[in-house]
Each structure stands twice: as C-alpha cells, then as structure tokens.
Design an enzyme around this catalytic site. Structure first.
Site, PDB file in Angstrom:
ATOM      1  N   LYS A  60     -27.360   9.468  -5.955  1.00  0.00           N
ATOM      2  CA  LYS A  60     -29.365   9.860  -6.471  1.00  0.00           C
ATOM      3  C   LYS A  60     -29.442   9.347  -7.999  1.00  0.00           C
ATOM      4  O   LYS A  60     -30.003   8.586  -8.607  1.00  0.00           O
ATOM      5  CB  LYS A  60     -30.434  10.772  -5.593  1.00  0.00           C
ATOM      6  CG  LYS A  60     -30.638  10.425  -4.446  1.00  0.00           C
ATOM      7  CD  LYS A  60     -31.456  11.424  -3.901  1.00  0.00           C
ATOM      8  CE  LYS A  60     -31.452  10.815  -2.467  1.00  0.00           C
ATOM      9  NZ  LYS A  60     -31.903  12.314  -1.234  1.00  0.00           N
ATOM     10  N   GLN A 104     -34.423  18.358  -2.458  1.00  0.00           N
ATOM     11  CA  GLN A 104     -33.635  17.401  -1.801  1.00  0.00           C
ATOM     12  C   GLN A 104     -34.062  18.409  -0.470  1.00  0.00           C
ATOM     13  O   GLN A 104     -34.051  19.064  -0.179  1.00  0.00           O
ATOM     14  CB  GLN A 104     -31.980  17.604  -2.096  1.00  0.00           C
ATOM     15  CG  GLN A 104     -31.199  16.985  -0.507  1.00  0.00           C
ATOM     16  CD  GLN A 104     -31.002  15.965  -0.862  1.00  0.00           C
ATOM     17  OE1 GLN A 104     -31.761  14.857  -1.518  1.00  0.00           O
ATOM     18  NE2 GLN A 104     -30.400  15.242   0.329  1.00  0.00           N
ATOM     19  N   ASP A 127     -40.401  10.527  -3.509  1.00  0.00           N
ATOM     20  CA  ASP A 127     -40.904  10.906  -2.259  1.00  0.00           C
ATOM     21  C   ASP A 127     -41.469  10.009  -1.014  1.00  0.00           C
ATOM     22  O   ASP A 127     -41.134   9.937  -0.023  1.00  0.00           O
ATOM     23  CB  ASP A 127     -40.147  12.562  -0.922  1.00  0.00           C
ATOM     24  CG  ASP A 127     -39.080  12.466  -1.084  1.00  0.00           C
ATOM     25  OD1 ASP A 127     -37.756  11.093  -0.723  1.00  0.00           O
ATOM     26  OD2 ASP A 127     -38.332  13.246  -1.534  1.00  0.00           O
TER      27      ASP A 127
HETATM   28  N1  GUE Z   1     -36.627  14.714  -0.244  1.00  0.00           N
HETATM   29  C1  GUE Z   1     -35.370  14.044   0.375  1.00  0.00           C
HETATM   30  N2  GUE Z   1     -34.959  12.685   0.231  1.00  0.00           N
HETATM   31  C2  GUE Z   1     -34.194  12.033   1.062  1.00  0.00           C
HETATM   32  O1  GUE Z   1     -34.640  10.499   0.916  1.00  0.00           O
HETATM   33  C3  GUE Z   1     -33.519  12.570   1.640  1.00  0.00           C
HETATM   34  C4  GUE Z   1     -33.361  13.760   1.603  1.00  0.00           C
HETATM   35  N3  GUE Z   1     -34.351  13.760   1.451  1.00  0.00           N
HETATM   36  N4  GUE Z   1     -32.644  14.560   2.092  1.00  0.00           N
HETATM   37  C5  GUE Z   1     -31.184  13.571   2.416  1.00  0.00           C
HETATM   38  C6  GUE Z   1     -31.582  12.254   3.719  1.00  0.00           C
HETATM   39  C7  GUE Z   1     -30.653  11.541   3.525  1.00  0.00           C
HETATM   40  N5  GUE Z   1     -31.028  10.178   2.627  1.00  0.00           N
HETATM   41  C8  GUE Z   1     -29.638   9.803   2.418  1.00  0.00           C
HETATM   42  C9  GUE Z   1     -29.533   8.722   1.537  1.00  0.00           C
HETATM   43  C10 GUE Z   1     -28.611   7.613   1.166  1.00  0.00           C
HETATM   44  C11 GUE Z   1     -27.811   7.923   2.223  1.00  0.00           C
HETATM   45  C12 GUE Z   1     -26.407   6.668   1.680  1.00  0.00           C
HETATM   46  O2  GUE Z   1     -26.243   5.966   0.966  1.00  0.00           O
HETATM   47  N6  GUE Z   1     -25.570   6.162   2.493  1.00  0.00           N
HETATM   48  C13 GUE Z   1     -24.425   5.525   2.567  1.00  0.00           C
HETATM   49  C14 GUE Z   1     -23.304   6.575   2.499  1.00  0.00           C
HETATM   50  C15 GUE Z   1     -22.738   7.954   1.510  1.00  0.00           C
HETATM   51  C16 GUE Z   1     -21.005   8.216   2.389  1.00  0.00           C
HETATM   52  O3  GUE Z   1     -20.574   7.621   2.101  1.00  0.00           O
HETATM   53  O4  GUE Z   1     -21.900   9.346   2.660  1.00  0.00           O
HETATM   54  C17 GUE Z   1     -24.587   4.767   3.432  1.00  0.00           C
HETATM   55  O5  GUE Z   1     -24.832   4.768   4.637  1.00  0.00           O
HETATM   56  O6  GUE Z   1     -24.340   3.371   2.800  1.00  0.00           O
HETATM   57  C18 GUE Z   1     -27.481   8.684   3.161  1.00  0.00           C
HETATM   58  C19 GUE Z   1     -28.877   9.597   3.655  1.00  0.00           C
HETATM   59  C20 GUE Z   1     -32.158  10.852   1.797  1.00  0.00           C
HETATM   60  N7  GUE Z   1     -32.142  12.186   2.411  1.00  0.00           N
END
Ligand code: GUE
Length: 305
Positions: A60, A104, A127
C-alpha cells in the site's frame, strides 16, 4: 467480448486493470497538486508482526508513493493499548497533511476493532468502513459516501471494466463480512442485480443458477467448479494458501477451485492478480477523493455510479 461456455474462461486481469486505475489516480493527484497545492496523504497504522499484514502495508505504501501521495507510518507492538491507538488516530484526525487513515486489520484481540475504526473522522475514512459512509452508500438518493469499501469497489470496477452488465442478473455473494460480502451484495443490488447469499438454503444449487458469483468466504477452494453455471462470471476475493511444491512450501489460492471453475466460466479472476491489486487501487482512489473533498472538489465516482 466474453467467450462462450465450454472452453477456457477469459482471465479478468486485475493487475492490468488496477494499473490503469493507478495511472488515472496519478493524473488526478498531479492535477490536484497543481490546482490546489494539496498532496494527498495516506496514514497507515499497523499493529503487531503478522507477516501478511506487513506485506499488504508495504504494498500500500509503495503504491501510494508511485501515484505521488505522501504516506505516514504508524507502527505499534502487538501489546499496544487501545488507548494509545485511539490517541494515534486522534493525532492523525487533526493532522491537515493526512487525508486518509487506514488501520490495517485484523487488530489484536484485546483491542475493540469497531471502536478504533469509528474513531477515524469520516472525512479521513480511507477504507469506507465507518457507519456514516456505509449508511450513505446504502441510502438511495441521499448524500453520497465520501469513500466506499475498497475490495467491494474493486470487484465492481472489475465487472465494469470487463464489460459485464449486472442489471437483471442472478448474483450469489458467498460470505457476508462487513468489509467485503455485505457491501458488494449491496452494490450489486443497487446495480439492479438479484442477489442471494451464502446462508441461502441449498447454496450450491443457487450458485449453479448464478450469472455472477462473488466468492468472499475466506476458505480455500470452497466454491467447486461444478457449481459454476457454464458461461458465468466469477470474481474470487479469497486470499488463502495451500500446501504446494514451491520454495515457500505453499501457494496462494482463492475461495474458488480455479482450474475446474475456469473450464465452465466465461470469465474469472485469478488469485493472485485479480481482486487483490484492485483493493489497493481503490484505496488510492478513496484517498485521492478524500484529498479532493478537503479541497472542496467532488468525489470521482465508481464507473457503476
Ligand atoms: N483496513 C484494512 N483495509 C484493507 O483493505 C485490508 C485490511 N485492512 N486487512 C487485510 C486485507 C487484505 N488486503 C489485501 C490487499 C491487497 C492484496 C493483493 O494485492 N494481493 C496480491 C498478492 C499479494 C501476495 O503475493 O501476497 C494479488 O492478489 O495479486 C491482497 C489483500 C487488504 N486488506
């Protein structure tokens, strides 16, 4: 543009679509800096040492820097008190260089997550989780929300930018969390989709009728390939791991059995490379919109709005 049933599904490329949105955000951010001398600022609050949270927060912050935002880091030990976190949010609430605050999730068990989230000023709710933003999102014809939940908004943008119409379609949203399932179900319904959910009796039979399936239950490969109607659109929000013969000993997988589902769907999001990158792109868009709001400019809507 959608291929018919029977072959391999078209991949909905979340990575490429997210990159396009980030370019749009960057242009708007540069325009805002030029016109109003306001640089969007994103504060990210991270508690504890979960490796997944640390990875997401790093992604992020990197994405924020790439679109020209400044970012503020607040990192706390697992043992931090609720009082100290609330104090941190208050400081960010009154810092004029901060337009978006993201705490987060998940937070450690001894902290009241809802209390911390509700302490974020609605004008800085990056968010879109606050009751005021959620309420305004759900009420028709009222005040629009200042920000919308990022993952659900990302799912909707994926449908929009892939040319998928929602009106009159049967949709199943598997999972009803506050952060994904509930808001995405609402958004699909507001786009005139017919929505049923994971506690609907006889879930597989309902999924088998669905034109659009959004899987957000948080269980690896919960949705089976033979539940997917030939030609359906599948949006997989899952971020799970399963044992695999890789260097790390596991690989990422979604809430849908991808290989089997992609033989029936007309289009499907991969994991990784689907919804995940969209979540981050929509976080940047929300932060831009909060900075625009601070400068007296209207919010840039989702494509669907
Ligand atoms: N306040 C809050 N806001 C959130 O938006 C929030 C949170 N807490 N807690 C956890 C979850 C999870 N989350 C993700 C964001 C990006 C990927 C992402 O970019 N994933 C990549 C892969 C990442 C990797 O390789 O591990 C993909 O899908 O291609 C995944 C999950 C946001 N979250």
């Amino acid at each position: 543009r959608l291929r018919g049933a029977g072959g391999a599904a078209r991949l909905i490329d979340g990575k490429a679509i997210a990159a396009a949105i980030r370019r749009e955000v960057k242009q708007h951010s540069e325009a805002l800096i030029a016109s109003h001398k306001v640089t969007p600022g994103l504060a990210v609050v991270l508690v504890g040492a979960r490796t997944d949270s640390a990875t997401y927060v790093k992604m992020k912050k990197k994405a924020a820097a790439e679109v020209g935002f400044h970012s503020i880091d607040k990192t706390f030990e697992e043992s931090v008190t609720e009082e100290a976190l609330l104090q941190c949010v208050q400081e960010l609430n009154s810092d004029p260089s901060v337009h978006g605050i993201l705490v987060q999730l998940p937070l450690p068990k001894h902290i009241d997550e809802a209390k911390v989230l509700e302490s974020i000023r609605v004008e800085k709710d990056a968010d879109g989780f606050s009751s005021e933003n959620v309420g305004n999102m759900c009420l028709r014809g009222g005040k629009p929300p200042l920000a919308v939940p990022c993952t659900p908004a990302g799912c909707i943008e994926l449908l929009q930018r892939s040319g998928v119409a929602v009106r009159g379609k049967e949709c199943v949203v598997v999972g009803r969390s506050n952060i994904v399932g509930m808001p995405v179900a609402h958004m699909l319904q507001s786009m005139d989709g017919t929505v049923c959910h994971s506690k609907t009796a006889g879930l597989p039979a309902h999924v088998r009728r669905a034109d659009i399936v959004v899987a957000a239950i948080g269980a690896a490969e919960f949705v089976k390939g033979d539940w997917i109607k030939p030609g359906a659109i599948v949006i997989d929000v899952g971020m799970n791991t399963k044992p695999a013969d890789t260097a790390k000993g596991f690989r990422l997988c979604g809430d849908v059995d991808f290989d089997a589902a992609s033989r029936r769907a007309s289009a499907i999001t991969p994991v990784p490379g689907g919804v995940g990158p969209m979540t981050i792109a929509m976080l940047l868009k929300n932060t831009l919109n909060l900075a625009r709001h601070a400068a007296g400019l209207p919010r840039l809507p989702l494509r669907a709005e």
